[in-house]
Design an enzyme around this catalytic site. Sequence first.
Site, PDB file in Angstrom:
ATOM      1  N   ARG A   1      25.116  54.949  75.272  1.00 22.33           N
ATOM      2  CA  ARG A   1      25.336  54.851  73.820  1.00 22.33           C
ATOM      3  C   ARG A   1      25.848  56.194  73.309  1.00 22.33           C
ATOM      4  O   ARG A   1      25.080  57.143  73.140  1.00 22.33           O
ATOM      5  CB  ARG A   1      24.003  54.491  73.162  1.00 22.33           C
ATOM      6  CG  ARG A   1      24.030  54.218  71.681  1.00 22.33           C
ATOM      7  CD  ARG A   1      22.778  53.491  71.265  1.00 22.33           C
ATOM      8  NE  ARG A   1      22.746  52.175  71.880  1.00 22.33           N
ATOM      9  CZ  ARG A   1      23.455  51.122  71.447  1.00 22.33           C
ATOM     10  NH1 ARG A   1      24.207  51.218  70.367  1.00 22.33           N
ATOM     11  NH2 ARG A   1      23.395  49.976  72.086  1.00 22.33           N
TER      12      ARG A   1
ATOM     13  N   LYS B   1      30.173  49.799  74.532  1.00 22.58           N
ATOM     14  CA  LYS B   1      30.457  48.384  74.232  1.00 22.58           C
ATOM     15  C   LYS B   1      31.126  47.772  75.469  1.00 22.58           C
ATOM     16  O   LYS B   1      30.476  47.677  76.507  1.00 22.58           O
ATOM     17  CB  LYS B   1      31.296  48.298  72.960  1.00 22.58           C
ATOM     18  CG  LYS B   1      30.570  48.887  71.741  1.00 22.58           C
ATOM     19  CD  LYS B   1      31.310  48.670  70.444  1.00 22.58           C
ATOM     20  CE  LYS B   1      30.517  49.131  69.238  1.00 22.58           C
ATOM     21  NZ  LYS B   1      30.800  50.524  68.832  1.00 22.58           N
TER      22      LYS B   1
ATOM     23  N   THR C   1      33.542  54.381  71.191  1.00 22.87           N
ATOM     24  CA  THR C   1      32.186  54.504  71.709  1.00 22.87           C
ATOM     25  C   THR C   1      32.279  54.210  73.202  1.00 22.87           C
ATOM     26  O   THR C   1      33.291  53.695  73.681  1.00 22.87           O
ATOM     27  CB  THR C   1      31.219  53.511  71.048  1.00 22.87           C
ATOM     28  OG1 THR C   1      31.787  52.201  71.133  1.00 22.87           O
ATOM     29  CG2 THR C   1      30.957  53.869  69.602  1.00 22.87           C
TER      30      THR C   1
HETATM   31  N1  DSN Z   1      27.639  48.479  64.909  1.00 23.94           N
HETATM   32  C1  DSN Z   1      28.864  48.377  65.647  1.00 23.94           C
HETATM   33  C2  DSN Z   1      29.247  46.969  65.868  1.00 23.94           C
HETATM   34  O1  DSN Z   1      28.369  46.166  66.035  1.00 23.94           O
HETATM   35  O2  DSN Z   1      30.423  46.640  65.893  1.00 23.94           O
HETATM   36  C3  DSN Z   1      29.902  49.098  64.992  1.00 23.94           C
HETATM   37  O3  DSN Z   1      29.445  50.371  64.680  1.00 23.94           O
END
Ligand code: DSN
Length: 426
Positions: A247, A241, A238
């Site tokens: 996103r 993060k 992704t």
């Molecule tokens: N929802 C994500 C997380 O919090 O790690 C993973 O998809």
Amino acid sequence: MSNVQERAATGHEFLERSLEEVDGQIAGAIRLETERQNTTLELIASENHVSRAVLTAMGSVFTNKYAEGYPGKRYYGGCGPTDIVETIAIERAMKLFGAEHANVQPHSGSQANMAVYFSVLKPGDTIMGMDLAHGGHLTHGHPLSYSGRDFKVVAYHVRKNDETIDYDEMEQLALEHKPRLIICGASAYSRVIDFKRIRDIADRAGSLMMADIAHIAGLVVTGNHPSPVPYADFVTTTTHKTLRGPRAGLVLCKAQYAKDLDRALFPGIQGGPLVHIIAAKAVAFQEAATPEFREYQGQVVRNARALAAAMGEAGFRIISGGTDNHLFMADVFVKGTTGKDAQNFLEAANITVNKNTIPFDTQKPMVASGIRIGTPAVTTRGLREPEMKSIAQFIARVLDSKGDGSVIAAVRKEVMALCARFPIYE
Ligand code: DSN
């Protein structure tokens, strides 16, 4: 009729109206969320605060554009500026990760993973992934996910004694089941993943290898975690993060898989790409290539270590005894609180975490014995080791009081004072 009235009759009058004018409810909710983020310590390991530059690209006029296809091969006219954006995003992603090919169109991490599966797997093939309950991810073969329905799944685990990946079990299962694809990467695992060892296992079992680095991508591009790119056939992530972009998702692969991967994503599983989001990914890749971002990621890891150590000193059991990355799991049940209650008590004190099962958990996933704590977001707003010690004390006070109202109120006040010293969005 005046020109203004004529244009109004076509709906043009909406074009220049502010969100406040058009929709006070949604504008109000955005204000609330901005306020929440400003006054909350965000410790959810998969969240971050993106830059104004990323927000601006996401909110740009590229949201108006259809661009099915890839740069230079579109099904729509008017894709000149779009091709500039997507080409830049692809080139930056390849350079940042040192990859032979990048597809920047996945709307999410789940679709990035799906594109890989659909490019090299047939229904009924065997895949191997880390058990979700041991830190893996839904899309790595969980029965409730497409990945667990369409494929035969063999799961590997962490060892009971040290709660780190059991590579011996992985190897034994791989040699026994000969999976077509071995998936590594995790959403709740705090230790370095040995990508080289997994490549060796994949080679011995005749398997392909995919590394899902959604959590650690920012650490990988800054050298704070070994990169899987030299070893894995596919790398997915992704972009929102530790990478601190919009996103969305991204797939990297060896050149030999490029064509099949691109076809699997579009037209295989997605239609028009989100060009405004791709523009924001390009901006995030640019930011991620700077020395400041490298320094930021180093601080993310130092903060996670400091917070884990301080939580340990406060009497919580830290899963695997510590962390090498941006997150860790704390067993709160050792102090008589469930993960669910801990999440709720802390939220009332303006500290956001998520309940998380810990390996060999005795509680159901919706209750859980642990909480997962990550430092990407608080590091973005400028917090360092001294503040990590304060946060551990806040958490301990709230949980040791079992959610006592007056303790929560006192901690909440201190949390808000700390947040006020480290503002994010105006
Ligand atoms: N929802 C994500 C997380 O919090 O790690 C993973 O998809």
